[in-house]
Each structure stands twice: as structure tokens, then as C-alpha cells.
Scaffold this active site. Structure first.
Site, PDB file in Angstrom:
ATOM      1  N   LYS A  48       0.837  -1.214   0.000  1.00 37.42           N
ATOM      2  CA  LYS A  48       0.000   0.000   0.000  1.00 37.42           C
ATOM      3  C   LYS A  48       0.869   1.260   0.000  1.00 37.42           C
ATOM      4  O   LYS A  48       0.635   2.176  -0.775  1.00 37.42           O
ATOM      5  CB  LYS A  48      -0.920   0.032   1.244  1.00 37.42           C
ATOM      6  CG  LYS A  48      -1.860  -1.132   1.357  1.00 37.42           C
ATOM      7  CD  LYS A  48      -2.750  -1.011   2.577  1.00 37.42           C
ATOM      8  CE  LYS A  48      -2.008  -1.038   3.894  1.00 37.42           C
ATOM      9  NZ  LYS A  48      -1.283  -2.310   4.184  1.00 37.42           N
ATOM     10  N   ARG A  98      -9.055   1.395   8.870  1.00 35.67           N
ATOM     11  CA  ARG A  98      -8.701   0.002   9.167  1.00 35.67           C
ATOM     12  C   ARG A  98      -9.822  -0.691   9.926  1.00 35.67           C
ATOM     13  O   ARG A  98      -9.700  -1.873  10.243  1.00 35.67           O
ATOM     14  CB  ARG A  98      -7.428  -0.038  10.012  1.00 35.67           C
ATOM     15  CG  ARG A  98      -6.149  -0.336   9.232  1.00 35.67           C
ATOM     16  CD  ARG A  98      -5.005  -0.355  10.208  1.00 35.67           C
ATOM     17  NE  ARG A  98      -3.839  -1.044   9.770  1.00 35.67           N
ATOM     18  CZ  ARG A  98      -2.735  -0.455   9.306  1.00 35.67           C
ATOM     19  NH1 ARG A  98      -2.680   0.842   9.161  1.00 35.67           N
ATOM     20  NH2 ARG A  98      -1.682  -1.179   8.993  1.00 35.67           N
ATOM     21  N   ARG A 154      -0.461  -9.144  13.348  1.00 37.84           N
ATOM     22  CA  ARG A 154      -1.025  -8.073  12.514  1.00 37.84           C
ATOM     23  C   ARG A 154      -1.903  -8.648  11.405  1.00 37.84           C
ATOM     24  O   ARG A 154      -2.931  -8.061  11.051  1.00 37.84           O
ATOM     25  CB  ARG A 154       0.101  -7.212  11.922  1.00 37.84           C
ATOM     26  CG  ARG A 154       0.820  -6.403  12.994  1.00 37.84           C
ATOM     27  CD  ARG A 154       2.079  -5.764  12.470  1.00 37.84           C
ATOM     28  NE  ARG A 154       1.803  -4.712  11.509  1.00 37.84           N
ATOM     29  CZ  ARG A 154       2.704  -4.212  10.673  1.00 37.84           C
ATOM     30  NH1 ARG A 154       3.932  -4.672  10.666  1.00 37.84           N
ATOM     31  NH2 ARG A 154       2.373  -3.246   9.852  1.00 37.84           N
ATOM     32  N   ARG A 168      11.504  -6.024   4.430  1.00 39.16           N
ATOM     33  CA  ARG A 168      11.254  -4.571   4.362  1.00 39.16           C
ATOM     34  C   ARG A 168      12.277  -3.829   5.219  1.00 39.16           C
ATOM     35  O   ARG A 168      12.572  -4.226   6.336  1.00 39.16           O
ATOM     36  CB  ARG A 168       9.836  -4.256   4.855  1.00 39.16           C
ATOM     37  CG  ARG A 168       9.596  -2.749   4.981  1.00 39.16           C
ATOM     38  CD  ARG A 168       8.158  -2.371   4.886  1.00 39.16           C
ATOM     39  NE  ARG A 168       7.365  -2.778   6.026  1.00 39.16           N
ATOM     40  CZ  ARG A 168       6.061  -2.506   6.155  1.00 39.16           C
ATOM     41  NH1 ARG A 168       5.417  -1.866   5.185  1.00 39.16           N
ATOM     42  NH2 ARG A 168       5.389  -2.913   7.211  1.00 39.16           N
ATOM     43  N   ARG A 182      11.725  -2.624  11.009  1.00 39.06           N
ATOM     44  CA  ARG A 182      10.794  -2.148  12.045  1.00 39.06           C
ATOM     45  C   ARG A 182      10.520  -3.253  13.062  1.00 39.06           C
ATOM     46  O   ARG A 182      10.372  -4.411  12.670  1.00 39.06           O
ATOM     47  CB  ARG A 182       9.466  -1.731  11.390  1.00 39.06           C
ATOM     48  CG  ARG A 182       9.430  -0.295  10.932  1.00 39.06           C
ATOM     49  CD  ARG A 182       8.271   0.011  10.010  1.00 39.06           C
ATOM     50  NE  ARG A 182       6.960  -0.494  10.413  1.00 39.06           N
ATOM     51  CZ  ARG A 182       5.851  -0.348   9.699  1.00 39.06           C
ATOM     52  NH1 ARG A 182       5.884   0.284   8.541  1.00 39.06           N
ATOM     53  NH2 ARG A 182       4.704  -0.829  10.122  1.00 39.06           N
TER      54      ARG A 182
HETATM   55  P1  ADP Z   1       2.290  -1.765   3.218  1.00 45.14           P
HETATM   56  O1  ADP Z   1       2.346  -0.272   3.130  1.00 45.14           O
HETATM   57  O2  ADP Z   1       1.068  -2.355   2.568  1.00 45.14           O
HETATM   58  O3  ADP Z   1       2.484  -2.281   4.616  1.00 45.14           O
HETATM   59  P2  ADP Z   1       4.823  -1.672   1.755  1.00 45.14           P
HETATM   60  O4  ADP Z   1       4.479  -0.776   0.613  1.00 45.14           O
HETATM   61  O5  ADP Z   1       5.702  -1.083   2.816  1.00 45.14           O
HETATM   62  O6  ADP Z   1       3.509  -2.351   2.386  1.00 45.14           O
HETATM   63  O7  ADP Z   1       5.509  -2.993   1.141  1.00 45.14           O
HETATM   64  C1  ADP Z   1       5.964  -4.044   1.997  1.00 45.14           C
HETATM   65  C2  ADP Z   1       7.329  -4.543   1.522  1.00 45.14           C
HETATM   66  O8  ADP Z   1       7.179  -5.200   0.272  1.00 45.14           O
HETATM   67  C3  ADP Z   1       8.353  -3.432   1.293  1.00 45.14           C
HETATM   68  O9  ADP Z   1       9.623  -3.914   1.653  1.00 45.14           O
HETATM   69  C4  ADP Z   1       8.259  -3.149  -0.209  1.00 45.14           C
HETATM   70  O10 ADP Z   1       9.479  -2.649  -0.738  1.00 45.14           O
HETATM   71  C5  ADP Z   1       7.932  -4.528  -0.764  1.00 45.14           C
HETATM   72  N1  ADP Z   1       7.043  -4.482  -1.933  1.00 45.14           N
HETATM   73  C6  ADP Z   1       6.037  -3.602  -2.184  1.00 45.14           C
HETATM   74  N2  ADP Z   1       5.419  -3.898  -3.358  1.00 45.14           N
HETATM   75  C7  ADP Z   1       6.038  -5.024  -3.832  1.00 45.14           C
HETATM   76  C8  ADP Z   1       5.856  -5.851  -5.000  1.00 45.14           C
HETATM   77  N3  ADP Z   1       4.889  -5.585  -5.896  1.00 45.14           N
HETATM   78  N4  ADP Z   1       6.675  -6.919  -5.139  1.00 45.14           N
HETATM   79  C9  ADP Z   1       7.624  -7.205  -4.220  1.00 45.14           C
HETATM   80  N5  ADP Z   1       7.859  -6.468  -3.107  1.00 45.14           N
HETATM   81  C10 ADP Z   1       7.070  -5.394  -2.907  1.00 45.14           C
HETATM   82  P1  AMP Z   2       1.353   0.757   8.998  1.00 45.23           P
HETATM   83  O1  AMP Z   2       2.552   1.633   8.876  1.00 45.23           O
HETATM   84  O2  AMP Z   2       0.182   1.236   8.180  1.00 45.23           O
HETATM   85  O3  AMP Z   2       1.660  -0.698   8.772  1.00 45.23           O
HETATM   86  O4  AMP Z   2       0.839   0.890  10.522  1.00 45.23           O
HETATM   87  C1  AMP Z   2       1.668   0.478  11.595  1.00 45.23           C
HETATM   88  C2  AMP Z   2       0.818   0.295  12.845  1.00 45.23           C
HETATM   89  O5  AMP Z   2       0.205   1.555  13.224  1.00 45.23           O
HETATM   90  C3  AMP Z   2      -0.362  -0.677  12.712  1.00 45.23           C
HETATM   91  O6  AMP Z   2       0.020  -2.037  12.907  1.00 45.23           O
HETATM   92  C4  AMP Z   2      -1.295  -0.176  13.832  1.00 45.23           C
HETATM   93  O7  AMP Z   2      -0.845  -0.583  15.111  1.00 45.23           O
HETATM   94  C5  AMP Z   2      -1.100   1.347  13.746  1.00 45.23           C
HETATM   95  N1  AMP Z   2      -2.077   1.965  12.828  1.00 45.23           N
HETATM   96  C6  AMP Z   2      -1.830   2.582  11.633  1.00 45.23           C
HETATM   97  N2  AMP Z   2      -2.966   3.021  11.076  1.00 45.23           N
HETATM   98  C7  AMP Z   2      -3.973   2.672  11.915  1.00 45.23           C
HETATM   99  C8  AMP Z   2      -5.382   2.810  11.885  1.00 45.23           C
HETATM  100  N3  AMP Z   2      -6.029   3.399  10.852  1.00 45.23           N
HETATM  101  N4  AMP Z   2      -6.108   2.330  12.939  1.00 45.23           N
HETATM  102  C9  AMP Z   2      -5.501   1.735  13.984  1.00 45.23           C
HETATM  103  N5  AMP Z   2      -4.174   1.541  14.067  1.00 45.23           N
HETATM  104  C10 AMP Z   2      -3.407   2.003  13.043  1.00 45.23           C
END
Ligand code: ADP
Ligand code: AMP
Length: 214
Positions: free
Chosen positions: A13, A88, A171, A127, A160
Site C-alpha cells: 500500500k 482500518r 497483525r 522490508r 521495524r
Molecule cells: P504496506 O504499506 O502495505 O504495509 P509496503 O508498501 O511497505 O507495504 O511494502 C511491503 C514490503 O514489500 C516493502 O519492503 C516493499 O518494498 C515490498 N514491496 C512492495 N510492493 C512489492 C511488489 N509488488 N513486489 C515485491 N515487493 C514489494
Molecule cells: P502501517 O505503517 O500502516 O503498517 O501501521 C503500523 C501500525 O500503526 C499498525 O500495525 C497499527 O498498530 C497502527 N495503525 C496505523 N494506522 C492505523 C489505523 N487506521 N487504525 C488503527 N491503528 C493504526
């Protein structure tokens, strides 16, 4: 244009939201990033949020909704935004709908980035996030130019705490219970679109652009 990114943690995302924001000149609003910057600055909100984030739980709606509403009232959001990590829960989605409809506005697209659970643990373990600007990379799929160093600002990249496998499992279960129902919720409002998030990240973006229009 007002866009919501849906999908499991690690589905991509944030990666796609940043690209969409750049393409359309709208802000990328990530509630996870806002919480992390509050934690870094040592605010009261950050202190409270950290307790939940470290456990892989959701931060309560009472803390999250007001924070997001304040953010989208900023001047930079007047032409739209891409929301990443919000809503969420169903109450978050309802609050957003009400706040927008009071202003005669609505969400244009809810993009579900679809990735199966089996791929998520691998994605999260690889990541790496910048401790300073929050840019994200993947050791294999989206590496930084210099290992361990952010391309954008030169700061250190870290795994992280909440990306460690035991927290990721929690999660994912929270996602299935509380967030996945939003796919049906936005399906009913006619704004839901689906992309296959297991493809190369540039192909995922190309699919999104073809849906949103260039
Ligand atoms: P989210 O925001 O949904 O938690 P991220 O955008 O941070 O996810 O992506 C999670 C991990 O996967 C990151 O390390 C990112 O670089 C990698 N990633 C994102 N899109 C792809 C893809 N299409 N193929 C492989 N790896 C990806
Ligand atoms: P993210 O960076 O989106 O993966 O969010 C990291 C963490 O922040 C999540 O696992 C939740 O603990 C918290 N968080 C982020 N957005 C929300 C939301 N909309 N509602 C509740 N918790 C959130």
C-alpha cells in the site's frame, strides 16, 4: 481525487501510495507514518500509540480518527489525497464517510492491493524503513542503492520492530478480523477496485494508473 489503499500489512500500500501521490500531485497520508513520527518526537499520542503498535494491535479508534480528520483538513489536502492505512475498521470508514458527506465530498476509489498471507511474512522480513524520512525498501524486490542507507536522505535503514515475524502474524490476524471487511464495505459503495499485488511493483502501478486514468 480521494483514494483509499486497502490490503494486508505488507501488501504494498505504502509503495503504491507514494507513486500515486507523485503522479497526481496529491499528498500521501499514512496513519502509520503519523504515529511513528509522534513516537519519534515523544508526544503523548505517540506514547499511547506505541503500546498498541509494538503488540501488532490496532491503535484505538478514539485516538486514530481525530488524528486523521485533522490531517485531511490541512490546506494541502484540498484537491484530494491518498490514504494509506486508514480506514482500518468499519467505525473509521463510517467516520470518514460522514466527515466527507458533511462537505458534499466522497471517496473516488478504494484500491485493494491483493497479496496472499503466504507472501506477506517474506515481504515484511525483507522490508527496510528509513529511521529519518520513513522511505521503505525491500532487500530483494526494491533495494536501496547503497545497502543499509536511504536513497532519499542518506539516513540508516532498519527492520521495524513490528515487522518481526511474530508481530506480523498477529497483525495479519488483526487484518482478517477488523480490516478485511472493508473490502465488502467499499464494494457495496461501488468504489472498490482490485489489483494483483503479487506482480512486480512497477506492473502493479501500471495497473493502478490504467484504472485511475493518467
Ligand atoms: P504496506 O504499506 O502495505 O504495509 P509496503 O508498501 O511497505 O507495504 O511494502 C511491503 C514490503 O514489500 C516493502 O519492503 C516493499 O518494498 C515490498 N514491496 C512492495 N510492493 C512489492 C511488489 N509488488 N513486489 C515485491 N515487493 C514489494
Ligand atoms: P502501517 O505503517 O500502516 O503498517 O501501521 C503500523 C501500525 O500503526 C499498525 O500495525 C497499527 O498498530 C497502527 N495503525 C496505523 N494506522 C492505523 C489505523 N487506521 N487504525 C488503527 N491503528 C493504526
Amino acid at each position: 481525487m480521494k483514494i483509499i489503499m486497502l490490503g494486508a500489512p505488507g501488501a504494498g500500500k505504502g509503495t503504491q501510495a507514494k507513486k500515486i501521490a507523485e503522479q497526481y500531485g496529491i499528498p500521501h497520508v499514512s496513519t502509520g507514518d503519523i504515529f511513528r513520527s509522534n513516537i519519534k518526537e515523544g508526544t503523548e499520542l505517540g506514547r499511547k500509540a506505541k503500546e498498541y503498535i509494538d503488540q501488532g494491535a490496532l491503535v484505538p479508534d478514539g485516538l486514530t480518527i481525530g488524528m486523521l480528520m485533522d490531517r485531511i483538513q490541512n490546506e494541502d489536502c484540498k484537491n484530494g489525497y491518498v490514504l494509506d492505512g486508514f480506514p482500518r475498521t468499519i467505525p473509521q470508514a463510517e467516520s470518514l464517510k460522514e466527515a466527507l458527506s458533511e462537505r458534499g465530498q466522497k471517496i473516488d476509489f478504494a484500491i485493494d492491493v491483493d497479496v496472499a498471507d503466504e507472501n506477506i511474512i517474506n515481504r515484511m522480513a525483507g522490508r527496510r524503513a528509513c529511521i529519518s524520512c520513513g522511505a521503505t525498501y525491500h532487500l530483494v524486490y526494491n533495494p536501496s542503492k547503497v545497502p543499509g542507507i536511504c536513497d532519499v536522505c542518506g539516513a540508516e535503514l532498519i527492520l521495524r520492530d513490528d515487522d518481526k515475524p511474530e508481530t506480523v502474524k498477529k497483525r495479519l490476524s488483526v487484518y482478517h478480523d477488523q480490516t478485511k471487511p472493508l473490502i465488502e464495505y467499499y464494494g457495496k459503495t461501488g468504489v472498490l477496485v482490485n489489483v494483483d499485488g503479487t506482480q512486480d511493483l512497477n506492473k502493479v502501478f501500471a495497473d493502478i494508473i490504467s484504472i485511475l486514468g493518467a
